[in-house]
Motif scaffolding. Structure first.
Motif, PDB file in Angstrom:
ATOM      1  N   UNK A 289       0.834  -1.194   0.000  1.00 57.48           N
ATOM      2  CA  UNK A 289       0.000   0.000   0.000  1.00 57.48           C
ATOM      3  C   UNK A 289       0.869   1.244   0.000  1.00 57.48           C
ATOM      4  N   UNK A 290       0.256   2.397  -0.210  1.00 60.37           N
ATOM      5  CA  UNK A 290       0.982   3.655  -0.086  1.00 60.37           C
ATOM      6  C   UNK A 290       1.385   3.859   1.375  1.00 60.37           C
ATOM      7  N   UNK A 291       2.501   4.538   1.578  1.00 61.81           N
ATOM      8  CA  UNK A 291       2.985   4.738   2.939  1.00 61.81           C
ATOM      9  C   UNK A 291       1.972   5.490   3.796  1.00 61.81           C
ATOM     10  N   UNK A 292       1.225   6.429   3.193  1.00 60.12           N
ATOM     11  CA  UNK A 292       0.238   7.208   3.938  1.00 60.12           C
ATOM     12  C   UNK A 292      -0.967   6.374   4.355  1.00 60.12           C
ATOM     13  N   UNK A 293      -1.111   5.179   3.790  1.00 60.13           N
ATOM     14  CA  UNK A 293      -2.256   4.325   4.113  1.00 60.13           C
ATOM     15  C   UNK A 293      -1.989   3.402   5.287  1.00 60.13           C
ATOM     16  N   UNK A 294      -0.748   3.375   5.762  1.00 60.17           N
ATOM     17  CA  UNK A 294      -0.363   2.495   6.868  1.00 60.17           C
ATOM     18  C   UNK A 294       0.133   3.356   8.021  1.00 60.17           C
ATOM     19  N   UNK A 295      -0.428   3.187   9.201  1.00 64.42           N
ATOM     20  CA  UNK A 295      -0.036   3.991  10.350  1.00 64.42           C
ATOM     21  C   UNK A 295       0.339   3.076  11.513  1.00 64.42           C
ATOM     22  N   UNK A 296       1.405   3.444  12.217  1.00 61.27           N
ATOM     23  CA  UNK A 296       1.854   2.735  13.412  1.00 61.27           C
ATOM     24  C   UNK A 296       1.630   3.661  14.607  1.00 61.27           C
TER      25      UNK A 296
END
Length: 422
Positions: free
Chosen positions: A5-12
């Protein structure tokens, strides 16, 4: 996830600044827009999420929530059920009906520390929809590799004071001259804040021969909350007397008066410098004072990231393995419940003394060495969280310990016993 996925779609995200730094993400308070001291006790999560999304500060929050496809939430044992419910509702209410559902990955161990107040996360209303009644067990212990230490950590985890635990705690006990050798230069973990403060100030007093302690007196005031609920109809400051101001700031992490000195070991209280790897819980040493009185703190094992604009972050100097930053007073805020729409403000230095810390503060950290002072441990999983901070047994020093403090939460034990393993 980011490879798909796009980096902005994954949050830690994680519940504390130290846990967020370890996981390489943000605090969930920051990501979901919860203000300092936010409390969701007794609120309907759907109604509360709708209220939060109507506030002026919700614009950027709604934007990033709509983009999110995957949430990785670390240290789940420290997350309160009511806040997890609100986070879940915020995600649901910001998404179009045609959008794919958000995928949640929850990491942690419910046999470690739990929230100080509030229900454990798997009691949340949203838990069945998010997780159900199954989990994936990560059975390999990576932090410790010595057989006797591994066995001791395993037994403490399930609340058993075994021969392995007795042997490790007895072998690593320090007293007399052996304790004095580590007293002032190894971080102490203690259960209670008052004991942490007592140890910190005793260490500070032993520095007095080098530099007289300085006192930073906080300035307390009030101001209009820029992110207040517009339905309150407040558009100007409302007078706040001393009593509600004191009540609002009683749990402020910054003290009203703070003594410190040159060469003092200190711990950051905020996340304003997270972009350069410094967050709430980072420990450093005061190296000098500027002519205006502002302290400069050196943080070891920190390197300035390449290409990061440090302007405005107060970077004073840096080396290959350390960075020095100026630490002027900053504003800490708290809601005034008797005056909705107003904030209590405390202007104070952004650190406290750091020779000791609570066990809660240290959860998620890997420490090079630590002194355990656990005779007054008071919560399930507290001994486990403290003992498992170091990788090697030789770096563990036990100042005090009581075998009756080794116990596990029965609800968590039952959960692990009855839920399905994937």
């Amino acid at each position: 996830m980011t490879s798909r996925l796009c980096e902005s779609e994954v949050v830690v995200v994680a519940p504390t600044g130290t846990a967020a730094k370890t996981a390489g993400g943000l605090t969930y308070h920051s990501f979901f827009g919860f203000e300092r001291g936010y409390d969701a006790t007794g609120l309907d999560p759907a109604v509360e999420a709708a209220r939060l999304l109507r506030t002026p500060r919700s614009g950027p929050v709604k934007t990033r929530l709509r983009l999110t496809r995957v949430v990785l939430l670390d240290e789940i044992s420290l997350v309160r059920a009511d806040k997890l419910d609100v986070m879940y509702e915020l995600m649901v209410q910001t998404r179009a009906a045609s959008s794919p559902p958000v995928v949640w990955f929850l990491f942690g161990d419910f046999l470690q520390l739990m929230p100080v107040v509030g229900a454990i996360a798997f009691r949340a209303r949203c838990w069945p929809a998010m997780v159900g009644g199954s989990f994936l067990e990560l059975a390999i212990l990576h932090r410790q590799d010595e057989p006797d230490m591994v066995q001791a950590v395993h037994d403490v985890r399930v609340g058993i004071y075994s021969q392995a635990v007795r042997a490790v705690m007895g072998e690593r006990q320090v007293e007399g001259a052996s304790y004095l050798a580590v007293r002032d230069n190894v971080l102490h973990l203690m259960p209670r804040v008052q004991d942490v403060n007592a140890h910190n100030y005793s260490c500070l007093d032993r520095l007095a021969y080098e530099d007289q302690p300085r006192s930073a007196v906080a300035k307390d005031s009030s101001r209009l909350d820029p992110h207040r609920d517009p339905s309150l109809g407040i558009d100007k400051d409302v007078g706040v007397s001393a009593a509600p101001l004191r009540a609002a700031l009683v749990d402020c992490v910054a003290p009203p008066c703070f003594r410190h000195a040159l060469h003092a070991r200190v711990m950051l209280l905020d996340n304003r410098r997270r972009v350069i790897g410094l967050c709430h819980g980072s420990v450093g040493t005061t190296t000098l004072y500027l002519p205006c009185g502002t302290p400069v703190v050196r943080f070891h094992d920190t390197t300035l990231p390449r290409g990061v604009n440090v302007q405005g972050l107060g970077v004073h100097d840096a080396g290959e393995t350390w960075v020095e930053v100026e630490c002027p007073a900053v504003d800490f805020t708290a809601r005034i419940f008797s005056k909705p729409g107003m904030l209590a403000v405390r202007s104070q230095l952004p650190f406290v003394l750091g020779w000791a810390a609570t066990v809660h503060m240290a959860q998620s950290l890997v420490l090079s060495e630590v002194v355990l002072d656990l005779a007054k441990a008071f919560g399930a999983g507290m001994v486990l969280s403290a003992v498992s901070r170091v990788s090697k047994k030789r770096n563990l020093y036990v100042k005090s310990f009581c075998s009756s403090r080794v116990y596990a939460d029965p609800l968590a034990l039952e959960m692990y016993r009855t839920w399905d393993r994937l």
